[in-house]
Design a protein around this motif. Sequence first.
Motif, short mmCIF file in Angstrom:
data_model
loop_
_atom_site.label_atom_id
_atom_site.label_comp_id
_atom_site.label_asym_id
_atom_site.label_seq_id
_atom_site.Cartn_x
_atom_site.Cartn_y
_atom_site.Cartn_z
N LYS A 54 -17.56 17.19 10.95
CA LYS A 54 -16.39 16.02 10.98
C LYS A 54 -16.66 15.18 9.69
CE LYS A 54 -15.55 11.85 13.55
NZ LYS A 54 -16.27 10.85 14.53
N THR A 57 -14.96 17.20 6.74
CA THR A 57 -13.62 17.32 6.91
C THR A 57 -13.05 15.85 6.42
OG1 THR A 57 -13.65 18.87 8.66
CG2 THR A 57 -11.79 17.53 8.52
N SER A 58 -13.75 14.71 7.09
CA SER A 58 -13.23 13.59 6.78
C SER A 58 -13.25 13.39 5.07
CB SER A 58 -14.01 12.34 7.42
OG SER A 58 -13.66 11.08 6.86
N ALA A 123 -10.96 18.65 12.23
CA ALA A 123 -11.71 17.83 12.73
C ALA A 123 -11.72 17.98 14.30
CB ALA A 123 -11.74 16.54 12.22
#
Length: 172
Positions: A54, A57-58, A123
């Motif tokens: 996560k 990806t962010s 995500a």
Amino acid sequence: MASHGQSYRAGEATGRAEEKADQMMGKTRGATEAMKNKAQQAKDKTMETAQAAKEKTSEKAYEAKDKTSNMAQSAKGQAQQSKDQTGSFASDKSQAAKDKAYQAAQATKEKASDMTEYAKETAEAGKEKTGGILQRTGEQVKSMAQGAADAVKNTFGMGEPEEDDPIKTTRP
């Protein structure tokens, strides 16, 4: 009536059987605790992996957004510079350059939007996959613990009799 020696031996046998039962129950408790620990470790590792995915990806989405924003700003700056250089003498060329810069900025904006959407979908997929893994792990641990408990009960004759087994259905 049983003799004193027979009663004594029967008492010894009962004592040994109880001691064996206690040992088996202790082993079963130990195995169940070990399974719980392994399940918790698997859950923790899965959560760490999901969190890392996560975050990555962010991070990639923000990088793409920043890069796109910089590209759009650069295109806008180039369009302004082109406009300034051409002045009023080349208004047609200036308009064409302005249109081209606007189109480039729009294309960049759309690409950034697509990249952001892709990052969100990635995500979300990671999050869903993690949830499925945790659920399957929990079900496996529950099943293994029930199997161990049933095995111990059956070993000591405390388990439920099976319907198709005529020997176990009749108890003395």
